[in-house]
Design a protein around this motif. Sequence first.
Motif, PDB file in Angstrom:
ATOM      1  N   THR A 133       1.023  -1.073  -0.041  1.00 44.41           N
ATOM      2  CA  THR A 133       0.015   0.175  -0.044  1.00 44.41           C
ATOM      3  C   THR A 133       0.749   1.086  -0.021  1.00 44.41           C
ATOM      4  O   THR A 133       2.030   1.245   0.263  1.00 44.41           O
ATOM      5  N   ASP A 174      -5.512  -1.422   1.694  1.00 39.85           N
ATOM      6  CA  ASP A 174      -6.285  -0.552   1.023  1.00 39.85           C
ATOM      7  C   ASP A 174      -5.156   0.787   0.634  1.00 39.85           C
ATOM      8  O   ASP A 174      -4.354   0.836   1.278  1.00 39.85           O
ATOM      9  N   PHE A 175      -5.407   1.377  -0.404  1.00 37.70           N
ATOM     10  CA  PHE A 175      -4.458   2.555  -0.921  1.00 37.70           C
ATOM     11  C   PHE A 175      -5.129   3.559  -1.511  1.00 37.70           C
ATOM     12  O   PHE A 175      -6.211   3.688  -1.858  1.00 37.70           O
TER      13      PHE A 175
END
Length: 249
Positions: A133, A174-175
């Motif tokens: 991420t 999540d990024f």
Amino acid sequence: MEEVKMSNMYRWITENGFTYNPLAGECPHSCSYCYMHQLRKRFKNIAKKYTGKLRIDEKELKKNLGSGKTVFVCSTNDLFASEVPQKFIMNILEHINKYPDNTYLFQSKNPIRMYEYFDMFPPNTILGTTIETNRDYKLTKAPPPFERYKAMKFLKKKGGNRFIFMISIEPVLDFDYSELIGWIKDIKPEFISIGADSKGNNLPEPNRAKVLSMISELSLITEIRLKKNIKRILGDEYESCIASYCREG
Ligand code: SF4
């Protein structure tokens, strides 16, 4: 790793190579999602080898590495973590250089330290890092993703003609879309491996659409290798990706 069949290992290693793990002791990066946590609980020999102080497994160090294979060096530890004594790294690289016909993968979450050993890497070397991420979720004691990105950009600039560069996005977290994609484009690795958590660590993950967009966009600039464990996020789209612009990895 040598003691247990690793279902989670890169396919391109299991199909034509093996792992080489002469560094014993517990990895100082202590990533919360590290697959070694569960393996240590399940297997006594793993627990024995990969707990305690960093040390050299002398028997494994001397292993005949043969030729024509792809060898993942220290897949169960991080050879370039700042806590690893220089002597250990030198000993391992000296041994590897006796078998120059293999291709060696070195993957570290402290990639900047690989620069100190540029002149010691064997002729066929892949240098990699994990950028799971762009965000710093503080799930590891390793340098944060931004530091790894900067280091890989530097290494690529210095060694782009000598080495192959890869990025592992695993376990994908999540990024921020533009930022992460921008980093990867900036590094320009020869290939990327994308995978997901397979140990039920309850990590903050991106949704399917976001991962698919990332794969599609990055496939325009580099080769994408998809680990089987990303199927959990991609569902049926996994097969479509493999059929079109990715390969199994
Ligand atoms: S760097 Fe790799 S081996 Fe070390 S704790 Fe993290 S996941 Fe495990």
